[in-house]
Design a protein around this motif. Structure first.
Motif, PDB file in Angstrom:
ATOM      1  N   ALA A  77       0.831  -1.203   0.000  1.00 49.13           N
ATOM      2  CA  ALA A  77       0.000   0.000   0.000  1.00 49.13           C
ATOM      3  C   ALA A  77       0.866   1.254   0.000  1.00 49.13           C
ATOM      4  O   ALA A  77       0.587   2.227  -0.728  1.00 49.13           O
ATOM      5  CB  ALA A  77      -0.927  -0.006   1.209  1.00 49.13           C
ATOM      6  N   VAL A  78       1.923   1.241   0.792  1.00 54.90           N
ATOM      7  CA  VAL A  78       2.830   2.390   0.866  1.00 54.90           C
ATOM      8  C   VAL A  78       3.524   2.625  -0.478  1.00 54.90           C
ATOM      9  O   VAL A  78       3.811   3.776  -0.861  1.00 54.90           O
ATOM     10  CB  VAL A  78       3.870   2.172   1.995  1.00 54.90           C
ATOM     11  CG1 VAL A  78       4.958   3.237   1.939  1.00 54.90           C
ATOM     12  CG2 VAL A  78       3.181   2.170   3.353  1.00 54.90           C
ATOM     13  N   ARG A  79       3.773   1.556  -1.222  1.00 55.90           N
ATOM     14  CA  ARG A  79       4.434   1.673  -2.524  1.00 55.90           C
ATOM     15  C   ARG A  79       3.505   2.189  -3.614  1.00 55.90           C
ATOM     16  O   ARG A  79       3.946   2.462  -4.728  1.00 55.90           O
ATOM     17  CB  ARG A  79       4.979   0.303  -2.959  1.00 55.90           C
ATOM     18  CG  ARG A  79       6.299  -0.089  -2.290  1.00 55.90           C
ATOM     19  CD  ARG A  79       6.667  -1.509  -2.714  1.00 55.90           C
ATOM     20  NE  ARG A  79       8.033  -1.826  -2.343  1.00 55.90           N
ATOM     21  CZ  ARG A  79       9.083  -1.719  -3.145  1.00 55.90           C
ATOM     22  NH1 ARG A  79       8.911  -1.288  -4.369  1.00 55.90           N
ATOM     23  NH2 ARG A  79      10.284  -2.042  -2.733  1.00 55.90           N
ATOM     24  N   GLY A  80       2.192   2.247  -3.335  1.00 52.49           N
ATOM     25  CA  GLY A  80       1.241   2.680  -4.351  1.00 52.49           C
ATOM     26  C   GLY A  80       0.635   1.551  -5.142  1.00 52.49           C
ATOM     27  O   GLY A  80       0.050   1.765  -6.217  1.00 52.49           O
ATOM     28  N   PHE A  81       0.732   0.339  -4.634  1.00 51.13           N
ATOM     29  CA  PHE A  81       0.148  -0.837  -5.275  1.00 51.13           C
ATOM     30  C   PHE A  81      -1.357  -0.658  -5.394  1.00 51.13           C
ATOM     31  O   PHE A  81      -2.029  -0.277  -4.440  1.00 51.13           O
ATOM     32  CB  PHE A  81       0.471  -2.068  -4.428  1.00 51.13           C
ATOM     33  CG  PHE A  81       0.045  -3.391  -5.017  1.00 51.13           C
ATOM     34  CD1 PHE A  81       0.739  -3.958  -6.069  1.00 51.13           C
ATOM     35  CD2 PHE A  81      -1.039  -4.079  -4.482  1.00 51.13           C
ATOM     36  CE1 PHE A  81       0.375  -5.187  -6.583  1.00 51.13           C
ATOM     37  CE2 PHE A  81      -1.404  -5.310  -4.983  1.00 51.13           C
ATOM     38  CZ  PHE A  81      -0.705  -5.869  -6.041  1.00 51.13           C
ATOM     39  N   ASN A  82      -1.926  -0.919  -6.585  1.00 47.93           N
ATOM     40  CA  ASN A  82      -3.361  -0.739  -6.803  1.00 47.93           C
ATOM     41  C   ASN A  82      -4.027  -2.094  -7.058  1.00 47.93           C
ATOM     42  O   ASN A  82      -3.877  -2.681  -8.122  1.00 47.93           O
ATOM     43  CB  ASN A  82      -3.617   0.187  -7.994  1.00 47.93           C
ATOM     44  CG  ASN A  82      -5.079   0.583  -8.107  1.00 47.93           C
ATOM     45  OD1 ASN A  82      -5.468   1.678  -7.686  1.00 47.93           O
ATOM     46  ND2 ASN A  82      -5.907  -0.282  -8.657  1.00 47.93           N
ATOM     47  N   ASP A  83      -4.722  -2.569  -6.051  1.00 52.12           N
ATOM     48  CA  ASP A  83      -5.528  -3.792  -6.183  1.00 52.12           C
ATOM     49  C   ASP A  83      -6.880  -3.470  -5.574  1.00 52.12           C
ATOM     50  O   ASP A  83      -7.154  -3.797  -4.429  1.00 52.12           O
ATOM     51  CB  ASP A  83      -4.845  -4.954  -5.457  1.00 52.12           C
ATOM     52  CG  ASP A  83      -5.547  -6.283  -5.714  1.00 52.12           C
ATOM     53  OD1 ASP A  83      -6.453  -6.321  -6.566  1.00 52.12           O
ATOM     54  OD2 ASP A  83      -5.199  -7.275  -5.053  1.00 52.12           O
ATOM     55  N   PHE A  84      -7.718  -2.809  -6.345  1.00 55.61           N
ATOM     56  CA  PHE A  84      -8.915  -2.183  -5.800  1.00 55.61           C
ATOM     57  C   PHE A  84      -9.801  -3.162  -5.041  1.00 55.61           C
ATOM     58  O   PHE A  84     -10.236  -2.902  -3.926  1.00 55.61           O
ATOM     59  CB  PHE A  84      -9.706  -1.520  -6.929  1.00 55.61           C
ATOM     60  CG  PHE A  84     -10.890  -0.728  -6.446  1.00 55.61           C
ATOM     61  CD1 PHE A  84     -10.700   0.450  -5.744  1.00 55.61           C
ATOM     62  CD2 PHE A  84     -12.188  -1.154  -6.688  1.00 55.61           C
ATOM     63  CE1 PHE A  84     -11.779   1.193  -5.281  1.00 55.61           C
ATOM     64  CE2 PHE A  84     -13.274  -0.419  -6.236  1.00 55.61           C
ATOM     65  CZ  PHE A  84     -13.071   0.754  -5.533  1.00 55.61           C
ATOM     66  N   ALA A  85     -10.093  -4.324  -5.652  1.00 54.86           N
ATOM     67  CA  ALA A  85     -11.011  -5.262  -5.005  1.00 54.86           C
ATOM     68  C   ALA A  85     -10.454  -6.681  -4.924  1.00 54.86           C
ATOM     69  O   ALA A  85     -11.182  -7.589  -4.548  1.00 54.86           O
ATOM     70  CB  ALA A  85     -12.361  -5.268  -5.719  1.00 54.86           C
ATOM     71  N   GLY A  86      -9.180  -6.885  -5.291  1.00 57.85           N
ATOM     72  CA  GLY A  86      -8.582  -8.161  -4.959  1.00 57.85           C
ATOM     73  C   GLY A  86      -8.170  -9.108  -6.057  1.00 57.85           C
ATOM     74  O   GLY A  86      -8.140 -10.313  -5.841  1.00 57.85           O
ATOM     75  N   SER A  87      -7.827  -8.642  -7.249  1.00 58.53           N
ATOM     76  CA  SER A  87      -7.280  -9.563  -8.253  1.00 58.53           C
ATOM     77  C   SER A  87      -6.087 -10.326  -7.692  1.00 58.53           C
ATOM     78  O   SER A  87      -5.891 -11.508  -7.968  1.00 58.53           O
ATOM     79  CB  SER A  87      -6.828  -8.801  -9.502  1.00 58.53           C
ATOM     80  OG  SER A  87      -7.917  -8.341 -10.252  1.00 58.53           O
ATOM     81  N   SER A  88      -5.306  -9.623  -6.877  1.00 59.21           N
ATOM     82  CA  SER A  88      -4.112 -10.221  -6.287  1.00 59.21           C
ATOM     83  C   SER A  88      -4.391 -10.782  -4.898  1.00 59.21           C
ATOM     84  O   SER A  88      -4.196 -11.970  -4.644  1.00 59.21           O
ATOM     85  CB  SER A  88      -2.997  -9.174  -6.218  1.00 59.21           C
ATOM     86  OG  SER A  88      -1.799  -9.736  -5.752  1.00 59.21           O
ATOM     87  N   ALA A  89      -4.881  -9.924  -3.989  1.00 58.28           N
ATOM     88  CA  ALA A  89      -5.052 -10.313  -2.583  1.00 58.28           C
ATOM     89  C   ALA A  89      -6.083 -11.412  -2.398  1.00 58.28           C
ATOM     90  O   ALA A  89      -5.988 -12.219  -1.472  1.00 58.28           O
ATOM     91  CB  ALA A  89      -5.439  -9.095  -1.751  1.00 58.28           C
ATOM     92  N   VAL A  90      -7.084 -11.472  -3.275  1.00 57.36           N
ATOM     93  CA  VAL A  90      -8.118 -12.512  -3.181  1.00 57.36           C
ATOM     94  C   VAL A  90      -7.886 -13.608  -4.214  1.00 57.36           C
ATOM     95  O   VAL A  90      -7.734 -14.787  -3.876  1.00 57.36           O
ATOM     96  CB  VAL A  90      -9.524 -11.908  -3.364  1.00 57.36           C
ATOM     97  CG1 VAL A  90     -10.588 -13.004  -3.386  1.00 57.36           C
ATOM     98  CG2 VAL A  90      -9.823 -10.902  -2.260  1.00 57.36           C
ATOM     99  N   HIS A  91      -7.829 -13.235  -5.490  1.00 55.03           N
ATOM    100  CA  HIS A  91      -7.873 -14.243  -6.552  1.00 55.03           C
ATOM    101  C   HIS A  91      -6.532 -14.915  -6.819  1.00 55.03           C
ATOM    102  O   HIS A  91      -6.463 -16.143  -6.921  1.00 55.03           O
ATOM    103  CB  HIS A  91      -8.463 -13.620  -7.812  1.00 55.03           C
ATOM    104  CG  HIS A  91      -9.877 -13.184  -7.611  1.00 55.03           C
ATOM    105  ND1 HIS A  91     -10.917 -14.074  -7.575  1.00 55.03           N
ATOM    106  CD2 HIS A  91     -10.412 -11.950  -7.374  1.00 55.03           C
ATOM    107  CE1 HIS A  91     -12.046 -13.419  -7.351  1.00 55.03           C
ATOM    108  NE2 HIS A  91     -11.762 -12.131  -7.217  1.00 55.03           N
ATOM    109  N   ALA A  92      -5.458 -14.135  -6.944  1.00 53.07           N
ATOM    110  CA  ALA A  92      -4.151 -14.771  -7.079  1.00 53.07           C
ATOM    111  C   ALA A  92      -3.810 -15.537  -5.807  1.00 53.07           C
ATOM    112  O   ALA A  92      -3.230 -16.631  -5.857  1.00 53.07           O
ATOM    113  CB  ALA A  92      -3.076 -13.732  -7.377  1.00 53.07           C
ATOM    114  N   MET A  93      -4.182 -14.980  -4.663  1.00 52.31           N
ATOM    115  CA  MET A  93      -3.947 -15.661  -3.387  1.00 52.31           C
ATOM    116  C   MET A  93      -4.633 -17.021  -3.367  1.00 52.31           C
ATOM    117  O   MET A  93      -4.019 -18.050  -3.046  1.00 52.31           O
ATOM    118  CB  MET A  93      -4.474 -14.779  -2.246  1.00 52.31           C
ATOM    119  CG  MET A  93      -4.146 -15.276  -0.861  1.00 52.31           C
ATOM    120  SD  MET A  93      -2.419 -15.062  -0.455  1.00 52.31           S
ATOM    121  CE  MET A  93      -2.309 -16.034   1.034  1.00 52.31           C
TER     122      MET A  93
END
Length: 417
Positions: A161-177
């Motif tokens: 988040a501090v780096r400016g990462f944009n994962d609005f609703a979770g392509s990475s945090a939910v789906h790639a995870m």
């Protein structure tokens, strides 16, 4: 002055009320997605294992929900050092997110994201995983694994988040995870009996009820219009953003379905409807990260790519003998990866294709690669531990007879004489 203060308080109360209704409705829609997962996955497996899918999704909700309440939410949204937090339960302190809803309501909508992530795994391990081993994995995933990724991405102090990462609703945090956890679990479990010939060729094992799977797909499609717009976390002042998110979500999903239909038609000579269902879902997964920052034309392009990518990925994993009965790895893992990186390419102001340079693209790639690798490695290790202790796979006799009758004593379809 007192009158002005009263008006301000009434306006603040109105904002809290409106936003609370908005988030509560979106959270309920997201919760309904579990019904979509259950029907989609049950339809894509054989009739003798349909109820085991229902059981796993219920475990996702019940066990995963309790785990996320007791431990997970605090790890995700407590006071973070950038990588994790030590808080337990739902704190009453300001989370630093500018919320206009209660922390408890925020927990509930975040619960939907947590159980959606683990529900991705249930399809990839279908027809062969022990239910209690799966329950243990669900608890660890929702208590620790997913919350860590959420901390990195959405906690204001998270390193991404501090780096400016944009994962609005979770392509990475939910789906790639969820997708890369599914990949590791499928590798450790191995393929279903009879899936592959000794020469390596694949035997099709068709699902028993494709209309049921399609209904599940439609419920998930509907649920995404709570999933993505609900991530605004407020309605007041966000009317334009909500419109953008809704429009992009639909356009990408429709484009994903169309491109899969066209791709399968020209490749196989006929439209593969089962792949078209996954094509729609692939478009949804891919747009989830950037639905807030891309324009409508970019959303269509992202969906078109995702719809082809899902079919290519399904064939690739089948070729290397990774048995995924529902295509979860291709839909969620591969397109979660693609969708996150696509933000760095298509973001209207900072994407590479719009003159923004390479910085955002590098941040997006770093984030999704770390999250995917973390999910894969921890899941692989945990599955090996479970395999060596309680065991992860049902016996060959149970697998041939069907998990429903042997493990649950029920069948999805009772035949009356």
């Amino acid at each position: 002055m007192e009158e002005v203060t009263t008006i301000a308080l009434e306006q603040a109360e109105m904002i809290h009320a409106i936003d609370s209704v908005w988030v509560a409705i979106c959270a309920a829609i997201i919760f309904l997605m579990e019904g979509g997962f259950a029907l989609l996955e049950a339809g894509f497996v054989r009739a003798k294992n349909a109820m085991s899918i229902i059981a796993k999704v219920m475990i996702d909700i019940a066990v995963g929900g309790l785990a996320f309440y007791i431990v997970g939410f605090g790890i995700a949204y407590g006071n973070s050092n950038g990588w994790f937090a030590f808080d337990i339960g739902i704190t009453t302190e300001d989370l630093g997110l500018g919320l206009t809803v209660s922390n408890k309501l925020f927990w509930f909508i975040q619960l939907g994201f947590a159980i959606a992530a683990i529900s991705i795994v249930s399809g990839a391990v279908a027809e062969r995983m022990k239910v209690w081993a799966y329950a243990i994995f669900v608890f660890v995933f929702c208590a620790i694994m997913y919350p860590l990724a959420a901390n990195w991405v959405w906690n204001p102090e998270g390193w991404l988040a501090v780096r400016g990462f944009n994962d609005f609703a979770g392509s990475s945090a939910v789906h790639a995870m969820g997708g890369f956890a599914a990949l590791a679990a499928a590798i450790v479990l191995g393929p279903r009996i009879g899936k592959y010939q000794p020469d390596g060729t694949s035997n099709p094992i068709p699902g028993h009820n494709l209309p049921l799977a399609a209904v599940g797909g439609f419920i998930l499609w509907f649920g995404w219009f709570g999933f993505n717009p609900g991530s605004t976390l407020s309605a007041v002042g966000n009317w334009e953003l909500i419109g953008t998110v809704v429009t992009n979500t639909f356009l990408a999903s429709a484009a994903g379905g169309v491109s899969t239909m066209l791709y399968t038609y020209f490749r196989y000579g006929q439209i593969d409807v089962t792949m078209a269902i996954n094509g729609v879902l692939a478009g949804l997964v891919a747009i989830t990260a950037g639905c807030n920052v891309v324009d409508s034309n970019s959303a269509i392009i992202i969906g078109l790519v995702a719809g082809v990518l899902v079919d290519v990925a399904v064939l690739f994993f089948d070729k290397i003998k990774i048995d995924d009965p529902v295509g979860a790895i291709a839909v969620h893992g591969i397109n979660g990866l693609f969708g996150t990186i696509a933000v760095g390419l298509f973001a209207s102001e900072s994407g590479l294709f719009f003159g923004g340079g390479i910085d955002l693209l590098a941040t997006q790639a770093l984030g999704v690669l770390v999250i995917g690798s973390f999910s894969f490695l921890v899941t692989y290790l945990l599955m090996i531990i479970l395999k060596k202790t309680v065991g992860v796979r049902v016996t060959p006799r149970e697998e041939r007879a069907g998990i429903d009758a042997v493990s649950f004593g029920v069948e999805a379809y009772t035949v009356f004489e």
